[in-house]
Enzyme design. Sequence first.
Site, PDB file in Angstrom:
ATOM      1  N   GLY A  35      81.525  56.091   5.666  1.00 39.31           N
ATOM      2  CA  GLY A  35      80.336  55.298   5.946  1.00 39.31           C
ATOM      3  C   GLY A  35      80.660  53.831   6.131  1.00 39.31           C
ATOM      4  N   TYR A  36      81.098  53.470   7.323  1.00 35.73           N
ATOM      5  CA  TYR A  36      81.409  52.078   7.628  1.00 35.73           C
ATOM      6  C   TYR A  36      80.365  51.489   8.577  1.00 35.73           C
ATOM      7  CZ  TYR A  36      86.153  52.280   5.581  1.00 35.73           C
ATOM      8  OH  TYR A  36      87.217  52.371   4.739  1.00 35.73           O
ATOM      9  N   SER A  37      80.240  52.077   9.761  1.00 39.21           N
ATOM     10  CA  SER A  37      79.384  51.482  10.788  1.00 39.21           C
ATOM     11  C   SER A  37      77.903  51.533  10.395  1.00 39.21           C
ATOM     12  CB  SER A  37      79.569  52.215  12.113  1.00 39.21           C
ATOM     13  OG  SER A  37      80.872  52.029  12.610  1.00 39.21           O
ATOM     14  N   GLU A  73      95.056  54.167  10.950  1.00 35.04           N
ATOM     15  CA  GLU A  73      94.057  54.844  11.763  1.00 35.04           C
ATOM     16  C   GLU A  73      94.368  54.626  13.240  1.00 35.04           C
ATOM     17  OE1 GLU A  73      89.228  55.259  11.887  1.00 35.04           O
ATOM     18  OE2 GLU A  73      90.049  53.278  11.518  1.00 35.04           O
TER      19      GLU A  73
END
Length: 776
Positions: free
Chosen positions: A518-520, A635
Site C-alpha cells: 500500500g504505497y500509491s 524493485e
Amino acid sequence: MQNSETDVLMSEVEAFRDSARSFLGRQSTHARIRTLRDVPRGFERDIWQQICDAGWPAILVPEERGGLGLGLLHAAAVLEEVGRALLPEPVIGAGMLPILILADLPPSPAGDELLAAALAGDTLAGAAWQERDGVAEPSGPQTVAWREGGRIVLQGRKSWVVPGQAADGWLVTAGMDGGETALLWVPADTPGVSCDVQPRVDGSPMGLVTFENAIVEAASLLAVGPTAVRALERGVETARLLQAAELLGVAREAFDTTLEYLKTRAQFGRPIGANQALQHRMVDAYLQLELAEAGLRQAIGDATDAPRLLPAAASRAKARCAEAALQITRLAVQFHGAMGYTDECAIGLYLKRAMHLASWLGNAPAHRDRYLRLQYDQIPVANDQPTDIPAAGRETDWSTIDESRFRAMVRGFFRTHYPPELRNPPQRLHWLEIRDWYMTLSRQGWLAPSWPREHGGMALPPDKLLAFIEEQEDWGVARMPDQGLINLGPLLITHGTEDQKRHWLPRILSGEHIWCQGYSEPNAGSDLAALRTEAIADGDDFIVNGQKIWTTLAQDATHIFMLVRTGKFAKRQEGISFLLADLSSPGVTVRPIRNIAGEEEFCEVYFDNVRVPQANLVGALHQGWHVAKSLLGHERIFIGSPKTSQYAMGQLRALAEANGVLDDPVFTARFSQLQLDLADLRALYGRFADIVKRGEELPPSVSLLKIWASETYTRIGVALMEVAGDHGGAGAMVSFGTRSLNPLAPLMNALVTTIYGGTNEIQRNILSRQVLGLPV
C-alpha cells in the site's frame, strides 16, 4: 575469471587509458584538427611516429610477432580516448587494420619485414580491400591480378582506403589464380598506381586507389586463398569492433561537454539545464551512452571468449555505438544553440567525426541487419534434466555449489514440479490459481531464496539469487502474490523487532498470510511523499483513515504493508511511517479495479477508522520513508529483467514466421532493431546484476534499466500487435499455424511496467538530478 584476475586486468586497462589520455592531452587540440583538415595528408607523420613508439599498433599483436600480446579491452580503452580527443591520425586504418592482417598471416620473410616496419612506424601501411559500400564481406574482389613472367600485374580500383595519399603502400586484395583471393603488398610509388582523395566531412584522410596495369614483384604476394581471406576478415571485424570504441569516445565527450554547458549556460536568470524537457532528453542520451558501453563490453567479452562470434559482436557494437554517437552529437549541437552550428564551436567537430565513423565500414542499419542474419541472439538450449535435487533445501549450503550445477538443479525442479499449463501466462495469476505452486516451493524450502536460513529461507548468495530468478523467468514461472516474500520479509529481517520476525515471517512461508503493498494513493502516484492516509496514535493502537490505490491483487491478500502519515514536518518525507495491517479489520474495504485488459489486477483499499496495533509499526516512528526506499533499487532491477522482453521476442518471431513477413525488408529492419535493443538490455542488466552479485548497493543509475526494459517490452508488444494483422484487435488466444498466442497480451502487460515502480518520467527526474547533477 577470478575476481583477483579481473581486478589485475582492469587495472592494466585503466593504466593504458590513462597513458593514452595523457598523450592525447599533449598532442590533440581542436586548433590542430581544424588546421589538418585542410591538408591532403590529414595528419602529422611525426605524431604517428610517437603513436607507434607508445605501442598502440602493437597492442593486439602476439608477443612472438613483436607485439604486446594484450587484449581487446586494452585496445578499446585507447580507442575510446582517441574518440574523445578527435585524434586526426588514423589509428584504426593504419595502426590496427593492416597490422592485424599481417600478424594473422603465417610467418614469411616479406610479411615479417613489413610487419616490423609498420610496428616501428617506419612504414605507414593501409588496407585496400573495399570495393562496395556497406558491410560486404572482404572476399571476392573485382580487382584482378595475374602473373607475367616473374612479376604480378594488378588491374582495378579500391574505395575508402585509409590512409590514402599519405600511405607508403597498401595491403591489396585481388582475384588471382582462377578467382582465389590474393593479398599483396603494393608500394604507393608503384607505376600504374594512383590515389585520389575521397573527402570526408571531418577531414579524415581517405583515398580512391586505382591500379592500371600496376606491376609488383612476385615477393609482394603475401597470401592466397583461405589464409588471405581469414586474415583479412578477422582484421576488418576487429577494426569494426574498435571503431565502435572510438564512436563511444566521441559520444561520451560530446555528452560530457553538453552536460557541463547545460549546468553553466543561463537564460532568463536560470541555468538552461533546469528545464525538465532538456533534462529528460539528456537522460535519454545518457541511456544511449550506457547501452553503448554495456553492449561494447559484452561484445568484447564474447569475441574474446569465442572468436567465432567476432563478426556478430562487431556488428552489434558498431550498430549501437554509431547510433548513440549520432544521436548524442546531433543533440549536442542543438543544445548549444546557434553557437553550436558555427565552426568555431568544437561540438560540431564531434558531430562530423561521428558522421564519418558511423558511415565507414558499414552504417548502423546495415550492421543491425547483419547482426540479425548472423543469428547472434540464439540462446543455447539448456540441459533441463533433473540433477541431485535435495529433498528439502533448508540445510543446503548453496554457496558451495557451482553456478552451472545450481542452475541445472533449479531447472530440473521446475521441470518436474511446475504445472505446465501455468508456464508464461498472459496475465498475473490470482492466489487460487497459483496457491499449489506456492505451497510446493514452501515444502521444498525454496519459497524465500533471499532470506537467511534461520528465518526459513535458502540464504542464497547474490549470484545464486540472480540465477534463481533468471531460471524462473526462463522456465516461464508465473509471478506469485509475492510482496511478503520479496518486499516485506527482507524489510522485517532488516528493520523489524524480534517479536515481529517471530510473528510474521513463519506465516508468510506457510501461506497463512498473503501480503499486498500500500504505497500509491489518489493524486500521489509516483510522488509517495504526497500521501495523505493518516495514522493517529490512540492508546496502543493507531487509527487509520485514508485510501490506497493501484494495490496489486489486494483482493487476494490477507494483509497490507503501507506507508502512512504520522506527523507533519517541513520535509514531506519526514512524518511517514511504515505500518502493517490486517485486511479483515473492521473499516477496511477492498474494491477491485478492472484494467484496460479486462482483468482485475489492481484494487482500491479504503480505511475508515481502522484500528492497527502500534506493535505493527516497522522501524522508528516517522522514519518509514527511509525504511521503504531501501526496496526501490532492487524493485527496479527486478522490473528491468530482460526475460519478459525475450519471451515476447520469441512470440514475435514465431508470429512473423507464421505470417510470412520475415522476408519483408521493412519488417526485418524493425525486427533487427528490436533484437539489438534486447541484446543491449541484457548487457545493461548484466552490469547491474554484477553489482548485486558482489553484494553492493545498487546506484541510482539502476533507473536506466527500468526505463529501457519497460520501453523495449512496449515496442515489442506494439510490433506483435501489428504483425498479427486483423487478429491484433482480437484480445484473445489466436492460432497461428501450430502455435496459439494472445497477440495483445505483451503490449497490455508492458503498458503498466512504464508506470509501476515509479513512472518512467519519475525515473528520468531521478537520473537527471541524482546521476547527471542537473540543476533543479
